[in-house]
Design a protein around this motif. Structure first.
Motif, PDB file in Angstrom:
ATOM      1  N   VAL A 232      -3.875  85.471  60.119  1.00  0.00           N
ATOM      2  CA  VAL A 232      -4.975  85.358  59.187  1.00  0.00           C
ATOM      3  C   VAL A 232      -5.271  86.742  58.270  1.00  0.00           C
ATOM      4  CG1 VAL A 232      -7.562  85.027  59.046  1.00  0.00           C
ATOM      5  CG2 VAL A 232      -6.300  83.704  60.633  1.00  0.00           C
ATOM      6  N   PHE A 233      -4.779  87.829  59.044  1.00  0.00           N
ATOM      7  CA  PHE A 233      -5.088  89.218  58.674  1.00  0.00           C
ATOM      8  C   PHE A 233      -3.939  89.263  57.550  1.00  0.00           C
ATOM      9  CE2 PHE A 233      -3.163  93.294  58.679  1.00  0.00           C
ATOM     10  CZ  PHE A 233      -4.264  94.303  58.049  1.00  0.00           C
ATOM     11  N   GLY A 234      -2.624  88.539  57.924  1.00  0.00           N
ATOM     12  CA  GLY A 234      -1.498  88.944  57.267  1.00  0.00           C
ATOM     13  C   GLY A 234      -1.960  87.944  55.648  1.00  0.00           C
ATOM     14  N   ALA A 235      -2.616  87.020  55.904  1.00  0.00           N
ATOM     15  CA  ALA A 235      -2.696  86.245  54.644  1.00  0.00           C
ATOM     16  C   ALA A 235      -3.666  86.714  53.580  1.00  0.00           C
ATOM     17  CB  ALA A 235      -3.498  84.788  55.095  1.00  0.00           C
ATOM     18  N   PHE A 236      -4.798  87.644  54.332  1.00  0.00           N
ATOM     19  CA  PHE A 236      -5.541  88.308  53.253  1.00  0.00           C
ATOM     20  C   PHE A 236      -4.769  89.486  52.608  1.00  0.00           C
ATOM     21  CE2 PHE A 236      -9.150  86.584  56.117  1.00  0.00           C
ATOM     22  CZ  PHE A 236      -9.839  86.082  54.638  1.00  0.00           C
ATOM     23  N   GLY A 237      -3.685  90.043  53.551  1.00  0.00           N
ATOM     24  CA  GLY A 237      -2.810  91.158  52.976  1.00  0.00           C
ATOM     25  C   GLY A 237      -2.017  90.641  51.786  1.00  0.00           C
ATOM     26  N   VAL A 238      -1.480  89.347  52.077  1.00  0.00           N
ATOM     27  CA  VAL A 238      -0.631  88.872  50.952  1.00  0.00           C
ATOM     28  C   VAL A 238      -1.504  88.668  49.612  1.00  0.00           C
ATOM     29  CG1 VAL A 238       0.668  86.811  49.968  1.00  0.00           C
ATOM     30  CG2 VAL A 238       0.968  87.746  52.482  1.00  0.00           C
ATOM     31  N   ALA A 239      -2.798  87.988  49.717  1.00  0.00           N
ATOM     32  CA  ALA A 239      -3.753  87.863  48.629  1.00  0.00           C
ATOM     33  C   ALA A 239      -3.916  89.228  48.007  1.00  0.00           C
ATOM     34  CB  ALA A 239      -5.169  87.128  49.225  1.00  0.00           C
ATOM     35  N   PHE A 240      -4.098  90.355  48.691  1.00  0.00           N
ATOM     36  CA  PHE A 240      -4.486  91.562  48.083  1.00  0.00           C
ATOM     37  C   PHE A 240      -3.491  92.009  47.301  1.00  0.00           C
ATOM     38  CE2 PHE A 240      -4.239  96.223  48.637  1.00  0.00           C
ATOM     39  CZ  PHE A 240      -5.296  96.549  47.962  1.00  0.00           C
ATOM     40  N   ASN A 241      -2.077  92.130  47.901  1.00  0.00           N
ATOM     41  CA  ASN A 241      -0.951  92.450  47.259  1.00  0.00           C
ATOM     42  C   ASN A 241      -0.736  91.780  45.885  1.00  0.00           C
ATOM     43  OD1 ASN A 241      -0.423  94.329  49.242  1.00  0.00           O
ATOM     44  ND2 ASN A 241       0.952  92.802  50.473  1.00  0.00           N
ATOM     45  N   VAL A 242      -1.014  90.448  46.224  1.00  0.00           N
ATOM     46  CA  VAL A 242      -0.723  89.749  44.799  1.00  0.00           C
ATOM     47  C   VAL A 242      -1.567  90.173  43.703  1.00  0.00           C
ATOM     48  CG1 VAL A 242      -1.213  87.560  43.634  1.00  0.00           C
ATOM     49  CG2 VAL A 242      -0.134  87.458  45.879  1.00  0.00           C
ATOM     50  N   GLN A 243      -2.785  90.526  43.870  1.00  0.00           N
ATOM     51  CA  GLN A 243      -3.664  91.066  42.795  1.00  0.00           C
ATOM     52  C   GLN A 243      -3.348  92.230  42.311  1.00  0.00           C
ATOM     53  OE1 GLN A 243      -6.309  93.438  42.834  1.00  0.00           O
ATOM     54  NE2 GLN A 243      -5.926  93.715  44.918  1.00  0.00           N
ATOM     55  N   ALA A 244      -2.929  93.271  43.302  1.00  0.00           N
ATOM     56  CA  ALA A 244      -2.487  94.534  43.163  1.00  0.00           C
ATOM     57  C   ALA A 244      -1.447  94.714  42.377  1.00  0.00           C
ATOM     58  CB  ALA A 244      -2.438  95.321  44.662  1.00  0.00           C
ATOM     59  N   SER A 245      -0.371  93.832  42.726  1.00  0.00           N
ATOM     60  CA  SER A 245       1.011  94.019  42.189  1.00  0.00           C
ATOM     61  C   SER A 245       0.742  93.372  40.735  1.00  0.00           C
ATOM     62  CB  SER A 245       1.942  93.064  42.706  1.00  0.00           C
ATOM     63  OG  SER A 245       2.482  93.476  44.012  1.00  0.00           O
ATOM     64  N   TYR A 246      -0.025  92.427  40.287  1.00  0.00           N
ATOM     65  CA  TYR A 246      -0.257  91.768  39.069  1.00  0.00           C
ATOM     66  C   TYR A 246      -0.961  92.878  38.374  1.00  0.00           C
ATOM     67  CZ  TYR A 246      -1.809  89.299  35.073  1.00  0.00           C
ATOM     68  OH  TYR A 246      -2.077  88.890  33.803  1.00  0.00           O
ATOM     69  N   ARG A 247      -2.108  93.580  38.783  1.00  0.00           N
ATOM     70  CA  ARG A 247      -2.580  94.674  38.075  1.00  0.00           C
ATOM     71  C   ARG A 247      -1.745  95.697  37.594  1.00  0.00           C
ATOM     72  NH1 ARG A 247      -5.987  95.698  41.921  1.00  0.00           N
ATOM     73  NH2 ARG A 247      -5.050  97.580  42.699  1.00  0.00           N
ATOM     74  N   ASN A 248      -0.718  96.289  38.306  1.00  0.00           N
ATOM     75  CA  ASN A 248       0.217  97.187  37.783  1.00  0.00           C
ATOM     76  C   ASN A 248       1.116  96.543  37.051  1.00  0.00           C
ATOM     77  OD1 ASN A 248      -0.748  98.890  39.689  1.00  0.00           O
ATOM     78  ND2 ASN A 248       0.727  98.290  41.460  1.00  0.00           N
ATOM     79  N   VAL A 249       1.524  95.386  37.058  1.00  0.00           N
ATOM     80  CA  VAL A 249       2.348  94.620  35.968  1.00  0.00           C
ATOM     81  C   VAL A 249       1.715  94.454  34.815  1.00  0.00           C
ATOM     82  CG1 VAL A 249       3.418  92.543  35.493  1.00  0.00           C
ATOM     83  CG2 VAL A 249       3.976  93.461  37.635  1.00  0.00           C
ATOM     84  N   ARG A 250       0.353  94.002  34.977  1.00  0.00           N
ATOM     85  CA  ARG A 250      -0.250  94.020  33.514  1.00  0.00           C
ATOM     86  C   ARG A 250      -0.517  95.197  32.886  1.00  0.00           C
ATOM     87  NH1 ARG A 250      -5.697  93.768  31.760  1.00  0.00           N
ATOM     88  NH2 ARG A 250      -6.127  92.012  30.143  1.00  0.00           N
ATOM     89  N   ALA A 252       1.351  97.734  32.849  1.00  0.00           N
ATOM     90  CA  ALA A 252       2.832  98.090  32.342  1.00  0.00           C
ATOM     91  C   ALA A 252       2.934  97.516  31.085  1.00  0.00           C
ATOM     92  CB  ALA A 252       4.088  97.921  33.425  1.00  0.00           C
ATOM     93  N   MET A 253       2.607  95.857  31.016  1.00  0.00           N
ATOM     94  CA  MET A 253       2.805  95.008  30.120  1.00  0.00           C
ATOM     95  C   MET A 253       2.072  95.410  28.702  1.00  0.00           C
ATOM     96  SD  MET A 253       5.456  92.981  30.741  1.00  0.00           S
ATOM     97  CE  MET A 253       6.039  94.395  31.442  1.00  0.00           C
ATOM     98  N   LEU A 254       0.604  95.828  29.059  1.00  0.00           N
ATOM     99  CA  LEU A 254      -0.155  96.422  27.952  1.00  0.00           C
ATOM    100  C   LEU A 254       0.362  97.671  27.484  1.00  0.00           C
ATOM    101  CD1 LEU A 254      -3.851  95.677  29.406  1.00  0.00           C
ATOM    102  CD2 LEU A 254      -2.806  94.426  27.696  1.00  0.00           C
ATOM    103  N   SER A 255       1.007  98.388  28.066  1.00  0.00           N
ATOM    104  CA  SER A 255       1.239  99.824  27.684  1.00  0.00           C
ATOM    105  C   SER A 255       2.652  99.644  26.513  1.00  0.00           C
ATOM    106  CB  SER A 255       1.873 100.599  28.574  1.00  0.00           C
ATOM    107  OG  SER A 255       2.951 100.223  29.289  1.00  0.00           O
TER     108      SER A 255
END
Length: 427
Positions: A232-250, A252-255
């Motif tokens: 269950v802890f791992g599932a929350f970790g995946v959810a956090f990584n999804v939003q963190a990765s997309y935030r970084n990609v977003r 970069a794309m905006l720049s």
């Protein structure tokens, strides 16, 4: 070239590794250790040799566990693995992490930093990912279960996300808590605990372990076993990584003035490939056998892991050569055919056409494993040959400088053209 398009080869010269590590543990504890550890290696040892040595340790751990538990059963199934095996897995994984961390340092010491090392390092990481899922699930007393499948899914998703993010941002970003640092150390501790108390320890309820069963309100919560709680802890970790990765990609794309939604579509290849594997694995019971409950479970996961390694390997290659993102993998067709065949009993009155009995099922799974291995081995061999031939380097040999300070490479040609002093300086 055999694998890399000719027009993409020149981009290898432009590639430069960029990485960010926000982990305090890595900065203040591990990095000083790694900086010292790399000095123990002679300059005659190639960085890729160190990387491969670390992966070899994991292969040895994997073989040892399967030697004692060939059918991949937990203690619930009557198999007891000696404690020293878990301790060896703990030490082996820590050594793998250390070797994986210093190969880049060795590359800078020997002047061999470049796209080949990036490809080789990530390729080994991709294979290690599935092997550690299988080993950790055994140590957690999960064995053949959907929790193990979920663990495979989450771990591969994290790896895919990191590679997807690096493709779009141009740098490998590790946050304050990341899989390659804190995640690996957590697994190291899990192995050690299993060595001391045995895998059955992880069946203890989390509330019982924390002595919270008599605390009002809290005792109303389900007393999940520690191993399930870890998932269950791992599932929350995946959810956090999804939003963190997309935030970084977003960002970069905006720049760059590019679409911030288009990169999300490039997550679909992983979704499709994982869905095919789950479709095959969740086939209805036929002839009183299903993959999840058979000795074919481990070879199935290994085949899935090799196909995933091929998929992310092509992503990394696209990154270092500035090539289009790979959408398609032909291995999907192979697995889809097998998955559809296994699920034919969903149609009333139909039975599988190929996997008609245990012998045929075994043949199909092991053939899938063999084909997946061959495809990934072919990819690695051709890419290594392309890069080494074009850049005039060798995979496991350290380059040396002549008396003028110019790198002398082991391969004297670059794409069929003699390499001159100016080219060597670039390399």
């Amino acid at each position: 070239m055999a694998f890399i398009p000719q027009d993409a080869l020149q981009n290898l010269h432009k590639y430069a590794y960029k990485g960010v590590d926000k982990s305090p543990l890595s900065k203040y504890v591990l990095n000083p250790f790694w900086t010292w550890f790399v000095t123990l290696w002679p300059l005659s040892v190639a960085p890729n040799t160190i990387t491969l040595s670390g992966l070899s340790i994991v292969f040895l751990n994997f073989a040892t566990v399967l030697l004692y538990d060939p059918a991949y059963l937990t203690e619930k199934g009557g198999v007891v693995i000696p404690s020293w095996v878990y301790f060896s897995c703990s030490i082996g994984l820590f050594m793998y992490q250390s070797f994986d961390a210093i190969d880049g340092k060795q590359a800078r010491r020997t002047g061999m930093a470049g796209p080949l090392g990036e490809m080789f390092d990530h390729g080994c990481d991709a294979m290690n990912t599935t092997l550690e899922v299988i080993l950790a699930a055994q140590a957690l007393n999960l064995g053949r279960s959907w929790w193990t499948v979920a663990s495979q899914m989450a771990t591969l998703a994290n790896f895919y996300l990191t590679t997807w993010e690096e493709y779009h941002t141009g740098e490998l970003y590790l946050g304050v808590f990341s899989g390659p640092v804190e995640g690996i150390l957590m697994i190291v501790v899990i192995y050690a605990i299993s060595g001391v108390y045995g895998p059955s320890f992880w069946d203890t309820g989390i509330l019982s372990f924390l002595r919270l069963t008599n605390v009002p309100l809290i005792n109303q919560l389900p007393d999940l076993p520690l191993n399930d709680s870890f998932m269950v802890f791992g599932a929350f970790g995946v959810a956090f990584n999804v939003q963190a990765s997309y935030r970084n990609v977003r960002r970069a794309m905006l720049s760059k003035g590019k679409s911030t939604t288009w990169p999300l579509l490039l997550l679909l290849p992983f979704v499709v490939s994982a869905a095919i594997q789950l479709f095959w694995l969740s086939h209805p019971r036929y002839d009183d056998a299903v993959l999840l409950n058979s000795a074919l479970f481990v070879p199935f996961l290994c085949a899935w892991g090799l196909q995933f390694a091929h998929q992310v390997g092509r992503m990394i290659l696209a990154h270092v050569t500035s090539s289009p993102f790979p959408w398609w993998d032909w291995m999907w067709v192979w697995s889809l055919v097998a998955a559809v065949d296994a699920n034919l009993p969903l149609i009333p009155g139909r039975a599988p056409l190929i996997q008609t009995n245990e012998t045929n099922r075994t043949l199909v799974v092991y053939l899938t494993l063999a084909v997946s291995f061959a495809a990934y081995a072919r990819f690695c061999t051709l890419v290594i040959n392309d890069i080494t031939n074009f850049m005039g380097i060798a995979c496991f040999t350290v380059r040396k400088k002549d008396k003028n300070g110019v790198w002398q490479d082991t391969t004297p040609t670059t794409a069929g053209v003699a390499v001159g002093p100016d080219d060597k300086k670039k390399l």
